[in-house]
Design a protein around this motif. Structure first.
Motif, PDB file in Angstrom:
ATOM      1  N   LEU A  74      -2.934  20.833  11.981  1.00  0.00           N
ATOM      2  CA  LEU A  74      -2.264  19.628  11.515  1.00  0.00           C
ATOM      3  C   LEU A  74      -1.299  19.061  12.553  1.00  0.00           C
ATOM      4  N   ILE A  75      -0.628  19.967  13.301  1.00  0.00           N
ATOM      5  CA  ILE A  75       0.386  19.531  14.260  1.00  0.00           C
ATOM      6  C   ILE A  75      -0.251  18.753  15.407  1.00  0.00           C
ATOM      7  N   ARG A  76      -1.342  19.266  15.936  1.00  0.00           N
ATOM      8  CA  ARG A  76      -1.971  18.628  17.087  1.00  0.00           C
ATOM      9  C   ARG A  76      -2.441  17.202  16.805  1.00  0.00           C
ATOM     10  N   PRO A  77      -3.171  16.951  15.712  1.00  0.00           N
ATOM     11  CA  PRO A  77      -3.559  15.546  15.445  1.00  0.00           C
ATOM     12  C   PRO A  77      -2.372  14.654  15.124  1.00  0.00           C
ATOM     13  N   LEU A  78      -1.330  15.214  14.515  1.00  0.00           N
ATOM     14  CA  LEU A  78      -0.144  14.407  14.229  1.00  0.00           C
ATOM     15  C   LEU A  78       0.516  13.933  15.522  1.00  0.00           C
ATOM     16  N   VAL A  79       0.618  14.824  16.498  1.00  0.00           N
ATOM     17  CA  VAL A  79       1.187  14.449  17.794  1.00  0.00           C
ATOM     18  C   VAL A  79       0.300  13.407  18.472  1.00  0.00           C
ATOM     19  N   GLN A  80      -1.031  13.594  18.383  1.00  0.00           N
ATOM     20  CA  GLN A  80      -1.951  12.615  18.975  1.00  0.00           C
ATOM     21  C   GLN A  80      -1.775  11.239  18.345  1.00  0.00           C
ATOM     22  N   LEU A  81      -1.641  11.194  17.033  1.00  0.00           N
ATOM     23  CA  LEU A  81      -1.480   9.922  16.337  1.00  0.00           C
ATOM     24  C   LEU A  81      -0.209   9.214  16.795  1.00  0.00           C
ATOM     25  N   LEU A  82       0.881   9.954  16.920  1.00  0.00           N
ATOM     26  CA  LEU A  82       2.141   9.349  17.357  1.00  0.00           C
ATOM     27  C   LEU A  82       2.035   8.819  18.785  1.00  0.00           C
ATOM     28  N   VAL A 160      -6.701  14.547   6.914  1.00  0.00           N
ATOM     29  CA  VAL A 160      -5.511  14.439   6.076  1.00  0.00           C
ATOM     30  C   VAL A 160      -4.411  13.699   6.829  1.00  0.00           C
ATOM     31  N   VAL A 161      -4.205  14.066   8.104  1.00  0.00           N
ATOM     32  CA  VAL A 161      -3.192  13.392   8.933  1.00  0.00           C
ATOM     33  C   VAL A 161      -3.565  11.930   9.130  1.00  0.00           C
ATOM     34  N   LEU A 162      -4.842  11.661   9.383  1.00  0.00           N
ATOM     35  CA  LEU A 162      -5.297  10.287   9.612  1.00  0.00           C
ATOM     36  C   LEU A 162      -5.064   9.420   8.387  1.00  0.00           C
ATOM     37  N   PHE A 163      -5.431   9.898   7.212  1.00  0.00           N
ATOM     38  CA  PHE A 163      -5.266   9.107   5.995  1.00  0.00           C
ATOM     39  C   PHE A 163      -3.790   8.883   5.692  1.00  0.00           C
ATOM     40  N   ALA A 164      -2.967   9.917   5.903  1.00  0.00           N
ATOM     41  CA  ALA A 164      -1.534   9.750   5.665  1.00  0.00           C
ATOM     42  C   ALA A 164      -0.958   8.699   6.604  1.00  0.00           C
ATOM     43  N   ALA A 166      -2.621   6.263   8.113  1.00  0.00           N
ATOM     44  CA  ALA A 166      -3.185   4.951   7.788  1.00  0.00           C
ATOM     45  C   ALA A 166      -2.466   4.330   6.597  1.00  0.00           C
ATOM     46  N   ILE A 167      -2.150   5.142   5.590  1.00  0.00           N
ATOM     47  CA  ILE A 167      -1.461   4.623   4.405  1.00  0.00           C
ATOM     48  C   ILE A 167      -0.070   4.127   4.784  1.00  0.00           C
ATOM     49  N   ILE A 168       0.623   4.872   5.645  1.00  0.00           N
ATOM     50  CA  ILE A 168       1.989   4.504   6.023  1.00  0.00           C
ATOM     51  C   ILE A 168       2.002   3.281   6.939  1.00  0.00           C
ATOM     52  N   ILE A 169       1.097   3.248   7.920  1.00  0.00           N
ATOM     53  CA  ILE A 169       1.151   2.216   8.954  1.00  0.00           C
ATOM     54  C   ILE A 169       0.479   0.916   8.528  1.00  0.00           C
ATOM     55  N   SER A 170      -0.707   1.015   7.983  1.00  0.00           N
ATOM     56  CA  SER A 170      -1.466  -0.213   7.715  1.00  0.00           C
ATOM     57  C   SER A 170      -2.018  -0.318   6.309  1.00  0.00           C
ATOM     58  N   GLY A 171      -2.016   0.778   5.565  1.00  0.00           N
ATOM     59  CA  GLY A 171      -2.655   0.769   4.257  1.00  0.00           C
ATOM     60  C   GLY A 171      -4.158   0.969   4.386  1.00  0.00           C
ATOM     61  N   ILE A 172      -4.812   1.340   3.306  1.00  0.00           N
ATOM     62  CA  ILE A 172      -6.257   1.543   3.322  1.00  0.00           C
ATOM     63  C   ILE A 172      -6.885   0.777   2.164  1.00  0.00           C
ATOM     64  N   HIS A 173      -8.158   0.472   2.341  1.00  0.00           N
ATOM     65  CA  HIS A 173      -8.923  -0.245   1.322  1.00  0.00           C
ATOM     66  C   HIS A 173      -9.865   0.760   0.683  1.00  0.00           C
ATOM     67  N   ILE A 174      -9.570   1.142  -0.561  1.00  0.00           N
ATOM     68  CA  ILE A 174     -10.299   2.228  -1.222  1.00  0.00           C
ATOM     69  C   ILE A 174     -11.816   1.988  -1.259  1.00  0.00           C
ATOM     70  N   PRO A 175     -12.316   0.788  -1.630  1.00  0.00           N
ATOM     71  CA  PRO A 175     -13.775   0.588  -1.619  1.00  0.00           C
ATOM     72  C   PRO A 175     -14.400   0.841  -0.253  1.00  0.00           C
ATOM     73  N   SER A 176     -13.697   0.470   0.816  1.00  0.00           N
ATOM     74  CA  SER A 176     -14.226   0.721   2.164  1.00  0.00           C
ATOM     75  C   SER A 176     -14.270   2.219   2.464  1.00  0.00           C
ATOM     76  N   VAL A 177     -13.238   2.935   2.030  1.00  0.00           N
ATOM     77  CA  VAL A 177     -13.214   4.389   2.229  1.00  0.00           C
ATOM     78  C   VAL A 177     -14.403   5.039   1.532  1.00  0.00           C
ATOM     79  N   VAL A 178     -14.598   4.672   0.284  1.00  0.00           N
ATOM     80  CA  VAL A 178     -15.675   5.272  -0.509  1.00  0.00           C
ATOM     81  C   VAL A 178     -17.045   4.909   0.051  1.00  0.00           C
TER      82      VAL A 178
END
Length: 308
Positions: A74-82, A160-164, A166-178
């Motif tokens: 979890l730590i490594r992708p979180l650092v990459q995202l930042l 999990v890190v990516l979705f978190a 995305a929700i914080i930064i830009s939001g997600i569109h549930i139909p597109s996710v599904v």
């Protein structure tokens, strides 16, 4: 050393007599295409508990002697995202060309990372488990499949890190996710498993394959719209080259994954027409390739013990 008891000696003799009376069983996989394929996949299914043990072994070995252990996943992708969001997107200005650049590129890297890890770990899985393979019989396909299973679990942690984010930064569109995300994951898995089975078998006979795979994967990442958008390809390349570009199944998978997670307010990275249809076609082709790769694997594994 103490002598075995008469009861144990008699029991051992009884087992030997019983085994001697049984018919010999062929443990080499059948070369028949359809009957052999069904028997092989049934054998793999019967060893599903062993597969799960190998998956857990892969995960434990990765973070052996580590204090944080699986938390590093979890730590490594979180650092990459930042890094992608602040350093490249905001400071270097990449977000001016692609809105929410950090989410866009991290979504692409997450999808590509799953494929990359499946291929890289599967290729060396047979050679890396030579000690087991030379001692006991079991369906050898279980080793590249275990590598794929471990890669998928790591991918889920990164997602999990990516979705978190995305929700914080830009939001997600549930139909597109599904709609897009499951298709993209299935597409990556079927092509990754097909290539992994084939390369794992070839690598036993040609050890240079694992190094060739590393170079090919490095090139392959840049053939997918990860750090640039598909619209840039359409604008810069001739029409025939753009059409050839989208015939790459991993480019479709990356675009589909980005379409599910990335939610810009503008059309700064357009999607190709009929993306869902293309992914479904590539999934069907990938399933056929899995069957062909397993049949090649079944034929090649007859001499694995000698080569290892």
């Amino acid at each position: 050393m103490s002598e075995p008891s008469p009861e144990r000696s008699q029991a051992a003799q009884d087992r030997m007599v019983r085994l001697a009376g049984e018919d010999l069983r062929v443990v080499v996989p059948s070369s028949h295409f359809f009957r052999g394929a069904i028997a092989s996949w049934k054998d793999i299914w019967d060893h599903r508990e062993l597969w799960w043990l190998l998956v857990k072994r892969e995960l434990k070995a990765r973070y052996k002697d580590s204090t944080l252990g699986f938390l590093w996943t979890l730590i490594r992708p979180l650092v990459q995202l930042l890094i992608y969001y602040f350093a490249i997107g905001e400071i270097l200005g990449a977000s001016r060309a692609i809105e929410n650049f950090g989410i866009y590129v991290f979504a692409g890297l997450t999808a590509w990372g799953l494929f990359n890890e499946i291929i890289a770990s599967s290729t060396g899985s047979i050679v890396g488990n030579s000690g087991i393979i030379k001692k006991v019989y079991l369906p050898r396909e279980i080793f590249p499949l275990a590598a794929a299973g471990a890669a998928f679990i790591n991918f889920c942690a990164q997602m999990v890190v990516l979705f978190a984010g995305a929700i914080i930064i830009s939001g997600i569109h549930i139909p597109s996710v599904v709609t897009y995300v499951p298709l993209s994951i299935i597409l990556i898995l079927v092509w990754g498993i097909a290539a992994g089975l084939f390369l794992a078998a070839v690598n036993v006979y040609l050890r240079d394959v694992q190094y060739l795979v590393e170079v090919t994967l490095l090139i392959g990442m840049w053939l997918c719209p990860i750090v640039y958008s598909y619209s840039m390809v359409v604008d810069a390349a001739p029409k025939w080259l753009a059409e050839l570009y989208i015939l790459n199944p991993m480019a479709n998978a990356v675009l589909g994954f980005q379409a599910g997670v990335w939610a810009p307010s503008t059309t700064s990275a357009a999607l190709p027409d009929n993306l869902i249809s293309s992914m479904l076609i590539f999934i069907g082709i990938g399933i056929v390739l899995i069957l062909l790769a397993q049949r090649y694997f079944a034929k090649a594994q007859r001499n694995f013990a000698q080569e290892l």
